[in-house]
Design a protein around this motif. Structure first.
Motif, PDB file in Angstrom:
ATOM      1  N   MET A   1       8.703   3.582  -5.546  1.00 52.22           N
ATOM      2  CA  MET A   1       7.363   2.686  -5.656  1.00 52.22           C
ATOM      3  C   MET A   1       7.423   2.270  -5.062  1.00 52.22           C
ATOM      4  O   MET A   1       7.864   1.782  -3.674  1.00 52.22           O
ATOM      5  N   LEU A   2       6.130   2.507  -3.218  1.00 59.01           N
ATOM      6  CA  LEU A   2       6.112   1.585  -2.380  1.00 59.01           C
ATOM      7  C   LEU A   2       4.972   0.636  -2.580  1.00 59.01           C
ATOM      8  O   LEU A   2       3.794   0.665  -3.481  1.00 59.01           O
ATOM      9  N   ILE A   3       5.448  -0.212  -2.004  1.00 60.77           N
ATOM     10  CA  ILE A   3       4.650  -1.568  -2.819  1.00 60.77           C
ATOM     11  C   ILE A   3       3.304  -2.154  -1.874  1.00 60.77           C
ATOM     12  O   ILE A   3       4.256  -1.999  -0.124  1.00 60.77           O
ATOM     13  N   LEU A   4       2.579  -1.907  -1.645  1.00 67.08           N
ATOM     14  CA  LEU A   4       1.284  -2.535  -1.072  1.00 67.08           C
ATOM     15  C   LEU A   4       0.880  -4.077  -0.944  1.00 67.08           C
ATOM     16  O   LEU A   4       0.049  -4.092  -1.973  1.00 67.08           O
ATOM     17  N   GLY A   5       1.245  -4.730   0.230  1.00 65.93           N
ATOM     18  CA  GLY A   5       1.243  -6.004  -0.053  1.00 65.93           C
ATOM     19  C   GLY A   5       2.585  -7.019  -0.030  1.00 65.93           C
ATOM     20  O   GLY A   5       3.181  -7.312  -1.211  1.00 65.93           O
ATOM     21  N   ALA A   6       2.584  -7.761   0.841  1.00 68.35           N
ATOM     22  CA  ALA A   6       4.066  -8.367   0.451  1.00 68.35           C
ATOM     23  C   ALA A   6       4.196 -10.103   0.490  1.00 68.35           C
ATOM     24  O   ALA A   6       4.631 -10.541   0.733  1.00 68.35           O
TER      25      ALA A   6
ATOM     26  N   ALA B   1      11.875  -0.224  -5.690  1.00 70.48           N
ATOM     27  CA  ALA B   1      11.237  -0.480  -4.722  1.00 70.48           C
ATOM     28  C   ALA B   1      11.816   0.379  -3.450  1.00 70.48           C
ATOM     29  O   ALA B   1      13.290   0.352  -3.090  1.00 70.48           O
ATOM     30  N   VAL B   2      10.679   1.368  -3.054  1.00 71.48           N
ATOM     31  CA  VAL B   2      11.857   1.478  -1.705  1.00 71.48           C
ATOM     32  C   VAL B   2      10.974   1.643  -0.075  1.00 71.48           C
ATOM     33  O   VAL B   2      11.639   1.373   0.768  1.00 71.48           O
TER      34      VAL B   2
ATOM     35  N   VAL C   1      13.792  -5.654   0.550  1.00 70.28           N
ATOM     36  CA  VAL C   1      13.374  -5.092   0.377  1.00 70.28           C
ATOM     37  C   VAL C   1      12.564  -5.011   2.143  1.00 70.28           C
ATOM     38  O   VAL C   1      11.699  -5.924   1.867  1.00 70.28           O
ATOM     39  N   GLN C   2      12.355  -3.812   2.710  1.00 72.79           N
ATOM     40  CA  GLN C   2      12.189  -4.110   3.761  1.00 72.79           C
ATOM     41  C   GLN C   2      10.189  -2.975   4.361  1.00 72.79           C
ATOM     42  O   GLN C   2       9.652  -2.356   3.301  1.00 72.79           O
ATOM     43  N   VAL C   3       9.831  -4.180   4.868  1.00 70.95           N
ATOM     44  CA  VAL C   3       8.476  -3.954   5.380  1.00 70.95           C
ATOM     45  C   VAL C   3       8.551  -2.907   5.444  1.00 70.95           C
ATOM     46  O   VAL C   3       8.814  -3.114   7.825  1.00 70.95           O
ATOM     47  N   LEU C   4       7.643  -2.214   5.510  1.00 71.30           N
ATOM     48  CA  LEU C   4       8.620  -0.507   6.996  1.00 71.30           C
ATOM     49  C   LEU C   4       7.101  -0.570   7.777  1.00 71.30           C
ATOM     50  O   LEU C   4       6.550   0.224   8.544  1.00 71.30           O
ATOM     51  N   GLY C   5       5.779  -1.218   7.502  1.00 68.36           N
ATOM     52  CA  GLY C   5       4.820  -0.665   8.086  1.00 68.36           C
ATOM     53  C   GLY C   5       3.233  -1.564   7.528  1.00 68.36           C
ATOM     54  O   GLY C   5       2.975  -1.946   6.978  1.00 68.36           O
TER      55      GLY C   5
ATOM     56  N   SER D   1       6.935   8.372  -4.770  1.00 66.65           N
ATOM     57  CA  SER D   1       6.211   8.785  -6.157  1.00 66.65           C
ATOM     58  C   SER D   1       5.361   8.424  -7.297  1.00 66.65           C
ATOM     59  O   SER D   1       4.404   8.261  -7.952  1.00 66.65           O
ATOM     60  N   LEU D   2       4.708   6.439  -6.888  1.00 68.53           N
ATOM     61  CA  LEU D   2       4.054   5.918  -7.491  1.00 68.53           C
ATOM     62  C   LEU D   2       3.704   4.503  -5.931  1.00 68.53           C
ATOM     63  O   LEU D   2       4.207   4.377  -5.171  1.00 68.53           O
ATOM     64  N   LEU D   3       2.333   4.726  -6.136  1.00 68.36           N
ATOM     65  CA  LEU D   3       1.351   3.351  -5.046  1.00 68.36           C
ATOM     66  C   LEU D   3       1.031   2.229  -5.575  1.00 68.36           C
ATOM     67  O   LEU D   3       0.865   2.192  -6.654  1.00 68.36           O
ATOM     68  N   VAL D   4       1.727   0.637  -5.611  1.00 65.35           N
ATOM     69  CA  VAL D   4       1.411  -0.694  -6.745  1.00 65.35           C
ATOM     70  C   VAL D   4       0.654  -0.845  -5.567  1.00 65.35           C
ATOM     71  O   VAL D   4       1.254  -1.742  -4.261  1.00 65.35           O
ATOM     72  N   ILE D   5      -0.648  -1.549  -5.741  1.00 63.41           N
ATOM     73  CA  ILE D   5      -1.086  -2.767  -4.953  1.00 63.41           C
ATOM     74  C   ILE D   5      -1.401  -4.148  -5.601  1.00 63.41           C
ATOM     75  O   ILE D   5      -1.475  -3.942  -6.455  1.00 63.41           O
ATOM     76  N   THR D   6      -0.254  -4.931  -4.948  1.00 66.53           N
ATOM     77  CA  THR D   6       0.075  -6.092  -4.922  1.00 66.53           C
ATOM     78  C   THR D   6      -0.965  -7.238  -4.524  1.00 66.53           C
ATOM     79  O   THR D   6      -0.706  -7.931  -3.235  1.00 66.53           O
ATOM     80  N   MET D   7      -2.217  -7.279  -4.370  1.00 62.75           N
ATOM     81  CA  MET D   7      -3.307  -7.833  -3.773  1.00 62.75           C
ATOM     82  C   MET D   7      -4.370  -8.236  -4.389  1.00 62.75           C
ATOM     83  O   MET D   7      -5.007  -8.251  -4.639  1.00 62.75           O
ATOM     84  N   PRO D   8      -3.858  -9.679  -5.210  1.00 62.27           N
ATOM     85  CA  PRO D   8      -4.958  -9.903  -6.112  1.00 62.27           C
ATOM     86  C   PRO D   8      -6.003 -11.238  -4.683  1.00 62.27           C
ATOM     87  O   PRO D   8      -6.923 -11.222  -5.798  1.00 62.27           O
ATOM     88  N   ASN D   9      -6.240 -11.688  -3.571  1.00 67.21           N
ATOM     89  CA  ASN D   9      -6.750 -12.405  -3.172  1.00 67.21           C
ATOM     90  C   ASN D   9      -7.766 -11.579  -1.897  1.00 67.21           C
ATOM     91  O   ASN D   9      -8.594 -11.738  -1.441  1.00 67.21           O
ATOM     92  N   ALA D  10      -7.333  -9.891  -2.074  1.00 66.11           N
ATOM     93  CA  ALA D  10      -8.154  -8.611  -1.491  1.00 66.11           C
ATOM     94  C   ALA D  10      -9.678  -9.114  -2.431  1.00 66.11           C
ATOM     95  O   ALA D  10      -9.940  -9.177  -3.450  1.00 66.11           O
TER      96      ALA D  10
END
Length: 100
Positions: free
Chosen positions: A1-6, A25-26, A43-47, A62-71
């Motif tokens: 999975m690719l995590i959106l929000g660090a 996590a990739v 796990v590296q922040v890739l951009g 193969s999966l995107l996970v949005i972890t941005m509760p304050n967006a």
């Protein structure tokens, strides 16, 4: 999975992933430019989120996970549009108790 929000939610998700073998996590993406190249829980922040389509392809996510509760609503619309452009399934996790 690719995590959106660090941020904190992304870090908590990474900690939770260590206790199970269902997902790996990739990488992470975050719009804070100073985080690029940083590692969170090894796990590296890739951009940034604008790199989503390219990074998803390069990491074979193969999966995107949005972890941005304050967006806010407009930020979340942008993230969802970027996710849609990849054609990959995505989930939003705002609390650690949310299920993937």
């Amino acid at each position: 999975m690719l995590i959106l929000g660090a941020g904190r939610a992304g870090e908590m998700l990474l900690r939770e992933l260590r206790t199970q073998e269902r997902y790996q996590a990739v990488g992470l993406l975050d719009d804070t430019p100073a985080l690029k190249g940083a590692k969170i829980q090894d796990v590296q922040v890739l951009g940034t989120l604008d790199d989503l389509e390219r990074v998803a392809r390069e990491t074979a996510a193969s999966l995107l996970v949005i972890t941005m509760p304050n967006a806010n609503a407009s930020q979340m619309r942008r993230v969802v549009e970027l996710c849609d452009q990849t054609g990959l399934p995505f989930r939003k996790v705002s609390r650690l108790t949310d299920q993937l």
